[in-house]
Motif scaffolding. Structure first.
Motif, PDB file in Angstrom:
ATOM      1  N   ALA A  66       0.827  -1.208   0.000  1.00  0.00           N
ATOM      2  CA  ALA A  66       0.000   0.000   0.000  1.00  0.00           C
ATOM      3  C   ALA A  66       0.859   1.255   0.000  1.00  0.00           C
ATOM      4  CB  ALA A  66      -0.929  -0.006   1.210  1.00  0.00           C
ATOM      5  N   LEU A  67       1.930   1.237   0.767  1.00  0.00           N
ATOM      6  CA  LEU A  67       2.785   2.415   0.842  1.00  0.00           C
ATOM      7  C   LEU A  67       3.595   2.605  -0.432  1.00  0.00           C
ATOM      8  CD1 LEU A  67       3.894   2.095   4.565  1.00  0.00           C
ATOM      9  CD2 LEU A  67       2.197   3.654   3.585  1.00  0.00           C
ATOM     10  N   ALA A  68       3.843   1.530  -1.167  1.00  0.00           N
ATOM     11  CA  ALA A  68       4.472   1.677  -2.478  1.00  0.00           C
ATOM     12  C   ALA A  68       3.517   2.342  -3.463  1.00  0.00           C
ATOM     13  CB  ALA A  68       4.911   0.317  -3.005  1.00  0.00           C
ATOM     14  N   ARG A  69       2.223   2.049  -3.327  1.00  0.00           N
ATOM     15  CA  ARG A  69       1.228   2.699  -4.190  1.00  0.00           C
ATOM     16  C   ARG A  69       1.041   4.167  -3.831  1.00  0.00           C
ATOM     17  NH1 ARG A  69      -1.269  -2.423  -3.327  1.00  0.00           N
ATOM     18  NH2 ARG A  69      -2.531  -1.653  -1.584  1.00  0.00           N
ATOM     19  N   HIS A  70       1.253   4.496  -2.555  1.00  0.00           N
ATOM     20  CA  HIS A  70       1.034   5.868  -2.067  1.00  0.00           C
ATOM     21  C   HIS A  70       2.277   6.328  -1.297  1.00  0.00           C
ATOM     22  CE1 HIS A  70      -3.092   4.887  -3.094  1.00  0.00           C
ATOM     23  NE2 HIS A  70      -3.110   3.931  -2.197  1.00  0.00           N
ATOM     24  N   PRO A  71       3.383   6.597  -1.977  1.00  0.00           N
ATOM     25  CA  PRO A  71       4.640   6.894  -1.274  1.00  0.00           C
ATOM     26  C   PRO A  71       4.611   8.160  -0.423  1.00  0.00           C
ATOM     27  CG  PRO A  71       4.858   7.247  -3.646  1.00  0.00           C
ATOM     28  CD  PRO A  71       3.553   6.550  -3.437  1.00  0.00           C
ATOM     29  N   TRP A  72       3.664   9.016  -0.637  1.00  0.00           N
ATOM     30  CA  TRP A  72       3.507  10.230   0.167  1.00  0.00           C
ATOM     31  C   TRP A  72       2.976   9.938   1.561  1.00  0.00           C
ATOM     32  CZ3 TRP A  72      -1.507  10.199   1.632  1.00  0.00           C
ATOM     33  CH2 TRP A  72      -2.399   9.490   0.824  1.00  0.00           C
ATOM     34  N   ALA A  73       2.402   8.740   1.753  1.00  0.00           N
ATOM     35  CA  ALA A  73       1.615   8.480   2.959  1.00  0.00           C
ATOM     36  C   ALA A  73       2.454   8.164   4.188  1.00  0.00           C
ATOM     37  CB  ALA A  73       0.640   7.327   2.698  1.00  0.00           C
ATOM     38  N   THR A  74       3.627   7.572   4.007  1.00  0.00           N
ATOM     39  CA  THR A  74       4.369   7.048   5.157  1.00  0.00           C
ATOM     40  C   THR A  74       4.558   8.072   6.275  1.00  0.00           C
ATOM     41  OG1 THR A  74       5.492   5.491   3.695  1.00  0.00           O
ATOM     42  CG2 THR A  74       6.457   5.831   5.873  1.00  0.00           C
ATOM     43  N   PRO A  75       5.011   9.295   5.995  1.00  0.00           N
ATOM     44  CA  PRO A  75       5.212  10.235   7.108  1.00  0.00           C
ATOM     45  C   PRO A  75       3.918  10.683   7.790  1.00  0.00           C
ATOM     46  CG  PRO A  75       6.431  10.923   5.140  1.00  0.00           C
ATOM     47  CD  PRO A  75       5.467   9.867   4.718  1.00  0.00           C
ATOM     48  N   LEU A  76       2.782  10.417   7.155  1.00  0.00           N
ATOM     49  CA  LEU A  76       1.506  10.913   7.684  1.00  0.00           C
ATOM     50  C   LEU A  76       0.739   9.890   8.514  1.00  0.00           C
ATOM     51  CD1 LEU A  76       0.096  12.741   4.517  1.00  0.00           C
ATOM     52  CD2 LEU A  76       1.206  13.782   6.494  1.00  0.00           C
TER      53      LEU A  76
ATOM     54  N   ALA B 181       7.859   0.483  12.886  1.00  0.00           N
ATOM     55  CA  ALA B 181       9.106   1.190  12.595  1.00  0.00           C
ATOM     56  C   ALA B 181       9.822   0.525  11.422  1.00  0.00           C
ATOM     57  CB  ALA B 181      10.004   1.215  13.823  1.00  0.00           C
ATOM     58  N   PHE B 182       9.823  -0.794  11.406  1.00  0.00           N
ATOM     59  CA  PHE B 182      10.481  -1.492  10.304  1.00  0.00           C
ATOM     60  C   PHE B 182       9.732  -1.293   8.990  1.00  0.00           C
ATOM     61  CE2 PHE B 182      10.335  -5.369   7.671  1.00  0.00           C
ATOM     62  CZ  PHE B 182      11.577  -5.205   7.062  1.00  0.00           C
ATOM     63  N   VAL B 183       8.426  -1.551   8.979  1.00  0.00           N
ATOM     64  CA  VAL B 183       7.675  -1.478   7.726  1.00  0.00           C
ATOM     65  C   VAL B 183       7.669  -0.055   7.175  1.00  0.00           C
ATOM     66  CG1 VAL B 183       5.414  -1.773   6.642  1.00  0.00           C
ATOM     67  CG2 VAL B 183       6.251  -3.476   8.262  1.00  0.00           C
ATOM     68  N   TYR B 184       7.388   0.922   8.023  1.00  0.00           N
ATOM     69  CA  TYR B 184       7.347   2.307   7.556  1.00  0.00           C
ATOM     70  C   TYR B 184       8.736   2.760   7.103  1.00  0.00           C
ATOM     71  CZ  TYR B 184       2.821   2.680  10.057  1.00  0.00           C
ATOM     72  OH  TYR B 184       1.534   2.501  10.511  1.00  0.00           O
ATOM     73  N   GLY B 185       9.754   2.388   7.870  1.00  0.00           N
ATOM     74  CA  GLY B 185      11.110   2.787   7.508  1.00  0.00           C
ATOM     75  C   GLY B 185      11.543   2.173   6.187  1.00  0.00           C
TER      76      GLY B 185
END
Length: 218
Positions: free
Chosen positions: A88-98, A139-143
């Protein structure tokens, strides 16, 4: 053909498309309205402002994560959730910090957090250990997702890019980096392949928290 009626769902869908294409910095009420072919004031009938859009976007991303099932074994459930989160975060790379930034979490966000904790608490983790485990896995997945999103080379160009960087180093300088690139970054190398190995190491570490929890099943 009649123009499709504006709705909160259409506003959020347009905002997601805009963020995916142009990044979160491009997200404004006017830009969303332009994408919908509407006036900015029409958008305000469905969302109070940009903060409400961000709340909705974050919740929509959490809705794309597989929800772990309390009562099932914790390890495969967290592994499944981690793989889906990375996708999901690969599809929406802007999302991780939010993801953990919203003061008004939506139902998908709350359900996701509740299910992760429930999976851990129902399978031998005490509350403290569950908190440590949750922090570590995210922390691992988001990082990892952030690293993947910011590597300055496409997957098929990473070998050439790494070798170009090493070629600019002084002779004998940074020998361990030079060795790593020479021996590891070769044909077929993909940074993303590190995910599975690292996830297993993280899950191994989380398992030690479970073993240490009072009354945990052996």
């Amino acid at each position: 053909m009649a123009r499709q009626q504006l709705s909160r769902e259409r506003v959020l869908a347009a905002a997601t498309e805009l963020a995916d294409r142009e990044g979160i910095a491009a997200l404004t009420i006017r830009a969303v309205a332009n994408r919908l072919g509407s006036a900015p004031m029409a958008v305000y009938h469905h969302v109070a402002g940009k903060d409400e859009i961000l709340d909705g976007l974050v919740d929509a991303v959490f809705a794309e994560f597989d929800v772990p099932v309390p009562g099932r074994p914790w390890r495969p459930e967290l592994a499944r959730r981690s793989h889906s989160a990375r996708a999901a975060l690969a599809r929406h790379p802007w999302a991780t910090p939010l993801l953990e930034s919203r003061r008004r979490p939506g139902p998908a966000t709350l359900a996701q957090h509740d299910a992760v904790l429930g999976t851990l608490l129902s399978d031998g983790f005490d509350v403290t250990a569950a908190g440590h485990a949750f922090a570590l896995i995210d922390a691992f997945v988001y990082g990892f997702a952030l690293q993947e999103a910011t590597i300055p080379f496409t997957p098929d160009a990473i070998e050439d890019g790494a070798r170009e960087i090493v070629a600019t180093l002084p002779d004998g300088g940074y020998p361990h980096l030079a060795r790593f690139v020479a021996e590891r970054i070769g044909p077929g190398y993909a940074f993303g392949d590190e995910f599975d190995v690292c996830l297993e190491l993280v899950l191994d570490g989380i398992g030690t928290l479970r073993a240490a929890a009072p009354g945990a099943p052996r």
